[in-house]
Design a protein around this motif. Sequence first.
Motif, PDB file in Angstrom:
ATOM      1  N   ASP A  38       0.823  -1.209   0.000  1.00  0.00           N
ATOM      2  CA  ASP A  38       0.000   0.000   0.000  1.00  0.00           C
ATOM      3  C   ASP A  38       0.859   1.262   0.000  1.00  0.00           C
ATOM      4  OD1 ASP A  38      -1.049  -1.050   3.215  1.00  0.00           O
ATOM      5  OD2 ASP A  38       0.638   0.261   2.776  1.00  0.00           O
ATOM      6  N   ASN A  39       0.256   2.343  -0.442  1.00  0.00           N
ATOM      7  CA  ASN A  39       0.973   3.561  -0.795  1.00  0.00           C
ATOM      8  C   ASN A  39       0.125   4.772  -0.407  1.00  0.00           C
ATOM      9  OD1 ASN A  39       3.324   4.372  -2.779  1.00  0.00           O
ATOM     10  ND2 ASN A  39       1.610   5.733  -3.214  1.00  0.00           N
ATOM     11  N   LEU A  40       0.813   5.832   0.002  1.00  0.00           N
ATOM     12  CA  LEU A  40       0.105   7.060   0.381  1.00  0.00           C
ATOM     13  C   LEU A  40       0.963   8.245  -0.040  1.00  0.00           C
ATOM     14  CD1 LEU A  40      -2.279   8.306   2.045  1.00  0.00           C
ATOM     15  CD2 LEU A  40      -0.800   8.104   4.068  1.00  0.00           C
ATOM     16  N   TYR A  43      -0.906  15.008  -3.421  1.00  0.00           N
ATOM     17  CA  TYR A  43      -0.897  15.602  -4.767  1.00  0.00           C
ATOM     18  C   TYR A  43      -1.675  16.914  -4.716  1.00  0.00           C
ATOM     19  CZ  TYR A  43       1.196  11.491  -6.805  1.00  0.00           C
ATOM     20  OH  TYR A  43       2.096  10.498  -7.117  1.00  0.00           O
ATOM     21  N   SER A  44      -0.986  18.044  -4.869  1.00  0.00           N
ATOM     22  CA  SER A  44      -1.714  19.323  -4.827  1.00  0.00           C
ATOM     23  C   SER A  44      -2.260  19.691  -6.210  1.00  0.00           C
ATOM     24  CB  SER A  44      -0.832  20.442  -4.285  1.00  0.00           C
ATOM     25  OG  SER A  44       0.145  20.801  -5.228  1.00  0.00           O
ATOM     26  N   GLN A  45      -1.796  19.003  -7.235  1.00  0.00           N
ATOM     27  CA  GLN A  45      -2.410  19.174  -8.568  1.00  0.00           C
ATOM     28  C   GLN A  45      -3.589  18.200  -8.614  1.00  0.00           C
ATOM     29  OE1 GLN A  45       1.728  20.578 -10.668  1.00  0.00           O
ATOM     30  NE2 GLN A  45       1.299  18.417 -10.598  1.00  0.00           N
ATOM     31  N   LYS A  69       4.951   8.019 -11.277  1.00  0.00           N
ATOM     32  CA  LYS A  69       4.615   7.957  -9.846  1.00  0.00           C
ATOM     33  C   LYS A  69       3.847   6.660  -9.537  1.00  0.00           C
ATOM     34  CE  LYS A  69       6.461  11.844  -8.510  1.00  0.00           C
ATOM     35  NZ  LYS A  69       5.998  13.194  -8.298  1.00  0.00           N
ATOM     36  N   ASP A  70       4.114   6.108  -8.344  1.00  0.00           N
ATOM     37  CA  ASP A  70       3.474   4.852  -7.935  1.00  0.00           C
ATOM     38  C   ASP A  70       1.956   4.975  -7.880  1.00  0.00           C
ATOM     39  OD1 ASP A  70       5.858   3.505  -7.699  1.00  0.00           O
ATOM     40  OD2 ASP A  70       6.091   3.953  -5.563  1.00  0.00           O
ATOM     41  N   THR A  71       1.452   6.138  -7.445  1.00  0.00           N
ATOM     42  CA  THR A  71      -0.004   6.296  -7.334  1.00  0.00           C
ATOM     43  C   THR A  71      -0.671   6.095  -8.693  1.00  0.00           C
ATOM     44  OG1 THR A  71       0.335   7.871  -5.518  1.00  0.00           O
ATOM     45  CG2 THR A  71      -1.839   7.858  -6.538  1.00  0.00           C
ATOM     46  N   VAL A  72      -0.022   6.598  -9.741  1.00  0.00           N
ATOM     47  CA  VAL A  72      -0.582   6.449 -11.094  1.00  0.00           C
ATOM     48  C   VAL A  72      -0.549   4.977 -11.516  1.00  0.00           C
ATOM     49  CG1 VAL A  72      -0.295   7.071 -13.518  1.00  0.00           C
ATOM     50  CG2 VAL A  72       0.196   8.767 -11.728  1.00  0.00           C
ATOM     51  N   SER A  97       4.346  11.636   4.167  1.00  0.00           N
ATOM     52  CA  SER A  97       3.903  10.667   3.155  1.00  0.00           C
ATOM     53  C   SER A  97       4.397  11.021   1.759  1.00  0.00           C
ATOM     54  CB  SER A  97       2.376  10.528   3.165  1.00  0.00           C
ATOM     55  OG  SER A  97       1.760  11.687   2.631  1.00  0.00           O
ATOM     56  N   ALA A  98       5.014  12.196   1.592  1.00  0.00           N
ATOM     57  CA  ALA A  98       5.587  12.562   0.285  1.00  0.00           C
ATOM     58  C   ALA A  98       6.977  11.973   0.093  1.00  0.00           C
ATOM     59  CB  ALA A  98       5.650  14.084   0.148  1.00  0.00           C
ATOM     60  N   MET A  99       7.514  11.318   1.151  1.00  0.00           N
ATOM     61  CA  MET A  99       8.869  10.764   1.020  1.00  0.00           C
ATOM     62  C   MET A  99       8.888   9.624   0.003  1.00  0.00           C
ATOM     63  SD  MET A  99       9.877  10.675   5.047  1.00  0.00           S
ATOM     64  CE  MET A  99      11.397   9.758   4.819  1.00  0.00           C
ATOM     65  N   ALA A 100       9.972   9.578  -0.770  1.00  0.00           N
ATOM     66  CA  ALA A 100      10.160   8.462  -1.698  1.00  0.00           C
ATOM     67  C   ALA A 100      10.776   7.310  -0.905  1.00  0.00           C
ATOM     68  CB  ALA A 100      11.074   8.888  -2.838  1.00  0.00           C
ATOM     69  N   SER A 106       5.944   1.163   3.559  1.00  0.00           N
ATOM     70  CA  SER A 106       4.706   1.881   3.260  1.00  0.00           C
ATOM     71  C   SER A 106       4.690   3.225   3.977  1.00  0.00           C
ATOM     72  CB  SER A 106       3.492   1.066   3.707  1.00  0.00           C
ATOM     73  OG  SER A 106       2.339   1.877   3.643  1.00  0.00           O
ATOM     74  N   GLU A 107       4.218   4.250   3.277  1.00  0.00           N
ATOM     75  CA  GLU A 107       4.087   5.586   3.875  1.00  0.00           C
ATOM     76  C   GLU A 107       3.099   5.566   5.042  1.00  0.00           C
ATOM     77  OE1 GLU A 107       3.789   5.022   0.601  1.00  0.00           O
ATOM     78  OE2 GLU A 107       5.498   6.075  -0.295  1.00  0.00           O
ATOM     79  N   PHE A 108       2.151   4.626   5.068  1.00  0.00           N
ATOM     80  CA  PHE A 108       1.210   4.535   6.195  1.00  0.00           C
ATOM     81  C   PHE A 108       1.991   4.350   7.501  1.00  0.00           C
ATOM     82  CE2 PHE A 108      -2.089   3.903   3.109  1.00  0.00           C
ATOM     83  CZ  PHE A 108      -3.266   4.243   3.754  1.00  0.00           C
TER      84      PHE A 108
END
Length: 230
Positions: A38-40, A43-45, A69-72, A97-100, A106-108
Amino acid sequence: MKYDPAIEASALPYSPFKSCTVPRPIGWLSSISADGIDNLAPYSQWQNLTFDPPMVMFAANQYPDGRRKDTVINAEETGWFVWNMATYDLREAVNISAMALPPEQSEFDIAGVTRRSADLSSVPMVAESPVHFECRYLSTHRFIGNSKVGTIDVVFAAVERIHIDDAFLTADGRLDILRIRPLARLGYHDYTSVTETFAMHVPNASPEADDGLEGQPARRSGVPSMRPPH
Ligand SMILES: Cc1cc2nc3c(=O)[nH]c(=O)nc-3n(C[C@H](O)[C@H](O)[C@H](O)COP(=O)(O)O)c2cc1C
Protein backbone atom coordinates in the motif's frame (compact mmCIF):
# COMPACT_ATOMS: atom_id res chain seq x y z
CA MET A 1 6.76 42.36 -14.19
CA LYS A 2 5.71 39.83 -16.81
CA TYR A 3 7.31 36.84 -18.52
CA ASP A 4 6.54 34.03 -20.98
CA PRO A 5 7.10 30.76 -19.06
CA ALA A 6 7.45 28.69 -22.24
CA ILE A 7 10.57 30.57 -23.30
CA GLU A 8 12.09 32.28 -20.25
CA ALA A 9 12.44 32.06 -16.47
CA SER A 10 10.92 34.81 -14.33
CA ALA A 11 13.27 37.51 -13.04
CA LEU A 12 12.34 36.52 -9.47
CA PRO A 13 14.58 34.33 -7.31
CA TYR A 14 11.85 31.64 -7.10
CA SER A 15 9.32 30.72 -9.77
CA PRO A 16 6.05 32.44 -8.81
CA PHE A 17 3.85 30.06 -10.83
CA LYS A 18 2.88 27.61 -8.07
CA SER A 19 2.14 30.55 -5.76
CA CYS A 20 -0.53 31.98 -8.07
CA THR A 21 -3.23 29.29 -8.07
CA VAL A 22 -3.60 29.15 -4.30
CA PRO A 23 -4.72 27.68 -2.02
CA ARG A 24 -4.74 24.26 -3.68
CA PRO A 25 -6.62 21.45 -1.94
CA ILE A 26 -4.49 18.39 -1.34
CA GLY A 27 -5.25 15.07 -2.95
CA TRP A 28 -3.94 12.80 -0.21
CA LEU A 29 -4.14 9.60 -2.18
CA SER A 30 -3.86 6.02 -1.01
CA SER A 31 -3.48 3.14 -3.41
CA ILE A 32 -2.20 -0.42 -3.52
CA SER A 33 0.16 -2.10 -5.97
CA ALA A 34 -0.67 -5.25 -7.89
CA ASP A 35 1.71 -6.99 -5.41
CA GLY A 36 -0.34 -5.74 -2.44
CA ILE A 37 2.00 -2.97 -1.20
CA ASP A 38 0.00 0.00 0.00
CA ASN A 39 0.97 3.56 -0.79
CA LEU A 40 0.10 7.06 0.38
CA ALA A 41 1.17 10.39 -1.19
CA PRO A 42 -0.01 14.02 -1.41
CA TYR A 43 -0.90 15.60 -4.77
CA SER A 44 -1.71 19.32 -4.83
CA GLN A 45 -2.41 19.17 -8.57
CA TRP A 46 -5.81 17.71 -7.67
CA GLN A 47 -9.37 18.84 -8.43
CA ASN A 48 -13.09 18.11 -8.65
CA LEU A 49 -14.14 17.93 -12.30
CA THR A 50 -17.89 17.61 -11.96
CA PHE A 51 -20.46 16.41 -9.42
CA ASP A 52 -23.07 14.27 -11.24
CA PRO A 53 -21.50 11.79 -11.29
CA PRO A 54 -18.72 13.08 -9.04
CA MET A 55 -15.40 12.99 -10.89
CA VAL A 56 -11.90 14.00 -9.85
CA MET A 57 -8.43 14.30 -11.37
CA PHE A 58 -4.83 14.58 -10.29
CA ALA A 59 -1.66 15.33 -12.22
CA ALA A 60 1.50 13.39 -11.36
CA ASN A 61 4.88 14.64 -12.55
CA GLN A 62 7.40 12.00 -13.52
CA TYR A 63 10.54 11.49 -11.44
CA PRO A 64 13.73 13.08 -12.88
CA ASP A 65 14.87 9.64 -14.08
CA GLY A 66 11.65 9.20 -16.07
CA ARG A 67 9.88 6.77 -13.69
CA ARG A 68 6.15 7.37 -13.29
CA LYS A 69 4.61 7.96 -9.85
CA ASP A 70 3.47 4.85 -7.93
CA THR A 71 0.00 6.30 -7.33
CA VAL A 72 -0.58 6.45 -11.09
CA ILE A 73 0.76 2.95 -11.73
CA ASN A 74 -1.29 1.51 -8.85
CA ALA A 75 -4.50 3.22 -10.00
CA GLU A 76 -3.99 1.94 -13.54
CA GLU A 77 -3.15 -1.61 -12.41
CA THR A 78 -5.84 -2.08 -9.74
CA GLY A 79 -8.51 0.32 -11.00
CA TRP A 80 -8.88 2.14 -7.67
CA PHE A 81 -7.45 4.77 -5.33
CA VAL A 82 -8.82 6.62 -2.28
CA TRP A 83 -8.79 10.35 -1.57
CA ASN A 84 -8.26 11.07 2.13
CA MET A 85 -9.05 14.59 3.29
CA ALA A 86 -5.89 16.31 4.54
CA THR A 87 -6.37 18.46 7.63
CA TYR A 88 -4.25 20.79 9.73
CA ASP A 89 -4.05 18.13 12.48
CA LEU A 90 -2.70 15.63 9.92
CA ARG A 91 -0.20 18.05 8.33
CA GLU A 92 2.95 16.24 9.54
CA ALA A 93 1.67 12.90 8.28
CA VAL A 94 0.76 14.47 4.91
CA ASN A 95 4.27 15.89 4.59
CA ILE A 96 6.02 12.66 5.62
CA SER A 97 3.90 10.67 3.15
CA ALA A 98 5.59 12.56 0.28
CA MET A 99 8.87 10.76 1.02
CA ALA A 100 10.16 8.46 -1.70
CA LEU A 101 10.48 5.10 0.07
CA PRO A 102 11.89 1.74 -1.01
CA PRO A 103 9.15 -0.53 -2.36
CA GLU A 104 8.95 -2.73 0.75
CA GLN A 105 8.13 0.26 3.02
CA SER A 106 4.71 1.88 3.26
CA GLU A 107 4.09 5.59 3.88
CA PHE A 108 1.21 4.54 6.20
CA ASP A 109 3.78 3.18 8.67
CA ILE A 110 6.33 6.00 8.33
CA ALA A 111 3.62 8.68 8.62
CA GLY A 112 2.08 6.91 11.62
CA VAL A 113 -1.48 6.79 10.30
CA THR A 114 -3.97 3.95 10.69
CA ARG A 115 -5.28 1.80 7.82
CA ARG A 116 -9.05 1.40 7.49
CA SER A 117 -10.56 -0.95 4.90
CA ALA A 118 -12.35 0.61 1.96
CA ASP A 119 -15.66 -0.89 0.85
CA LEU A 120 -15.15 -1.27 -2.90
CA SER A 121 -11.48 -2.24 -3.21
CA SER A 122 -8.53 -3.40 -1.12
CA VAL A 123 -7.01 0.12 -1.02
CA PRO A 124 -6.50 1.15 2.62
CA MET A 125 -7.94 4.49 3.74
CA VAL A 126 -6.39 6.83 6.34
CA ALA A 127 -8.63 6.23 9.36
CA GLU A 128 -7.74 9.62 10.89
CA SER A 129 -9.11 11.56 7.87
CA PRO A 130 -12.67 12.85 8.32
CA VAL A 131 -13.69 12.30 4.67
CA HIS A 132 -12.78 9.67 2.08
CA PHE A 133 -13.65 9.24 -1.59
CA GLU A 134 -13.36 5.77 -3.09
CA CYS A 135 -12.25 6.60 -6.64
CA ARG A 136 -12.59 4.25 -9.63
CA TYR A 137 -9.85 4.82 -12.22
CA LEU A 138 -11.13 5.96 -15.63
CA SER A 139 -8.18 7.04 -17.79
CA THR A 140 -4.76 8.68 -17.95
CA HIS A 141 -3.90 11.58 -20.24
CA ARG A 142 -0.18 12.06 -20.68
CA PHE A 143 1.35 15.46 -21.53
CA ILE A 144 5.02 15.54 -22.53
CA GLY A 145 6.79 18.42 -20.75
CA ASN A 146 9.91 20.42 -21.48
CA SER A 147 11.82 18.17 -19.08
CA LYS A 148 11.46 14.70 -17.55
CA VAL A 149 9.85 16.17 -14.39
CA GLY A 150 7.67 18.44 -16.51
CA THR A 151 6.01 15.41 -18.12
CA ILE A 152 2.72 14.57 -16.39
CA ASP A 153 0.17 11.81 -16.14
CA VAL A 154 -3.27 13.34 -15.58
CA VAL A 155 -5.47 10.68 -14.01
CA PHE A 156 -9.26 10.88 -14.20
CA ALA A 157 -11.52 8.95 -11.84
CA ALA A 158 -15.16 8.58 -10.79
CA VAL A 159 -16.02 8.88 -7.09
CA GLU A 160 -18.03 5.76 -6.33
CA ARG A 161 -18.37 5.95 -2.54
CA ILE A 162 -18.08 8.90 -0.14
CA HIS A 163 -17.41 8.36 3.58
CA ILE A 164 -17.94 11.26 6.01
CA ASP A 165 -17.25 10.99 9.74
CA ASP A 166 -20.55 12.05 11.36
CA ALA A 167 -18.58 13.82 14.11
CA PHE A 168 -17.60 16.43 11.51
CA LEU A 169 -21.17 17.30 10.44
CA THR A 170 -23.05 20.30 11.82
CA ALA A 171 -26.54 19.98 13.31
CA ASP A 172 -28.04 21.16 9.98
CA GLY A 173 -26.14 18.52 7.99
CA ARG A 174 -23.22 20.45 6.51
CA LEU A 175 -19.53 19.61 6.66
CA ASP A 176 -18.13 21.45 9.68
CA ILE A 177 -15.24 23.02 7.77
CA LEU A 178 -13.95 25.11 10.67
CA ARG A 179 -13.66 22.00 12.85
CA ILE A 180 -12.13 19.93 10.02
CA ARG A 181 -9.69 22.69 9.11
CA PRO A 182 -8.75 21.39 5.62
CA LEU A 183 -5.08 21.71 4.70
CA ALA A 184 -4.12 23.43 1.44
CA ARG A 185 -0.93 24.02 -0.49
CA LEU A 186 0.53 27.44 -1.25
CA GLY A 187 3.77 28.01 -3.18
CA TYR A 188 7.35 27.63 -1.92
CA HIS A 189 7.32 25.52 1.28
CA ASP A 190 4.13 27.19 2.47
CA TYR A 191 0.73 25.80 3.42
CA THR A 192 -2.51 27.18 4.81
CA SER A 193 -5.66 25.78 6.39
CA VAL A 194 -9.23 27.00 6.39
CA THR A 195 -9.89 29.01 9.55
CA GLU A 196 -12.55 31.38 8.19
CA THR A 197 -15.55 31.00 5.87
CA PHE A 198 -18.22 33.39 4.60
CA ALA A 199 -21.31 32.92 2.39
CA MET A 200 -22.43 34.81 -0.72
CA HIS A 201 -25.45 34.37 -3.02
CA VAL A 202 -25.38 35.18 -6.74
CA PRO A 203 -27.85 38.07 -7.31
CA ASN A 204 -30.98 37.06 -9.26
CA ALA A 205 -29.87 33.42 -9.50
CA SER A 206 -32.66 30.99 -10.46
CA PRO A 207 -33.77 28.63 -7.65
CA GLU A 208 -32.17 25.76 -9.59
CA ALA A 209 -28.85 27.60 -9.92
CA ASP A 210 -28.99 28.63 -6.26
CA ASP A 211 -29.71 25.04 -5.21
CA GLY A 212 -26.86 23.82 -7.39
CA LEU A 213 -24.40 26.15 -5.70
CA GLU A 214 -25.65 25.02 -2.29
CA GLY A 215 -25.32 21.37 -3.32
CA GLN A 216 -28.86 20.14 -3.96
CA PRO A 217 -29.11 19.85 -7.78
CA ALA A 218 -31.58 16.96 -7.90
CA ARG A 219 -34.20 18.26 -5.46
CA ARG A 220 -35.92 20.80 -7.73
CA SER A 221 -34.81 19.63 -11.16
CA GLY A 222 -36.10 16.09 -10.49
CA VAL A 223 -33.40 14.73 -12.80
CA PRO A 224 -32.19 11.36 -11.51
CA SER A 225 -28.47 11.05 -10.92
CA MET A 226 -26.57 9.03 -13.56
CA ARG A 227 -24.14 6.41 -12.25
CA PRO A 228 -21.55 4.95 -14.62
CA PRO A 229 -21.46 1.15 -14.78
CA HIS A 230 -18.76 -0.54 -12.66
C1 LIG B 1 1.97 18.95 -0.37
C2 LIG B 1 2.58 18.21 -1.51
C3 LIG B 1 1.95 18.23 -2.73
C4 LIG B 1 2.47 17.50 -3.82
N1 LIG B 1 1.83 17.55 -5.00
C5 LIG B 1 2.30 16.83 -6.05
C6 LIG B 1 1.63 16.86 -7.30
O1 LIG B 1 0.60 17.51 -7.47
N2 LIG B 1 2.15 16.11 -8.31
C7 LIG B 1 3.27 15.34 -8.14
O2 LIG B 1 3.68 14.66 -9.09
N3 LIG B 1 3.92 15.29 -6.96
C8 LIG B 1 3.46 16.01 -5.92
N4 LIG B 1 4.12 15.97 -4.72
C9 LIG B 1 5.25 15.04 -4.56
C10 LIG B 1 4.75 13.60 -4.32
O3 LIG B 1 3.94 13.55 -3.16
C11 LIG B 1 5.95 12.65 -4.15
O4 LIG B 1 6.68 12.60 -5.37
C12 LIG B 1 5.52 11.25 -3.72
O5 LIG B 1 6.67 10.52 -3.31
C13 LIG B 1 4.84 10.50 -4.84
O6 LIG B 1 4.49 9.24 -4.33
P1 LIG B 1 4.07 8.01 -5.22
O7 LIG B 1 5.19 7.74 -6.22
O8 LIG B 1 3.98 6.94 -4.18
O9 LIG B 1 2.77 8.30 -5.87
C14 LIG B 1 3.65 16.73 -3.65
C15 LIG B 1 4.31 16.73 -2.41
C16 LIG B 1 3.79 17.48 -1.34
C17 LIG B 1 4.51 17.48 -0.03
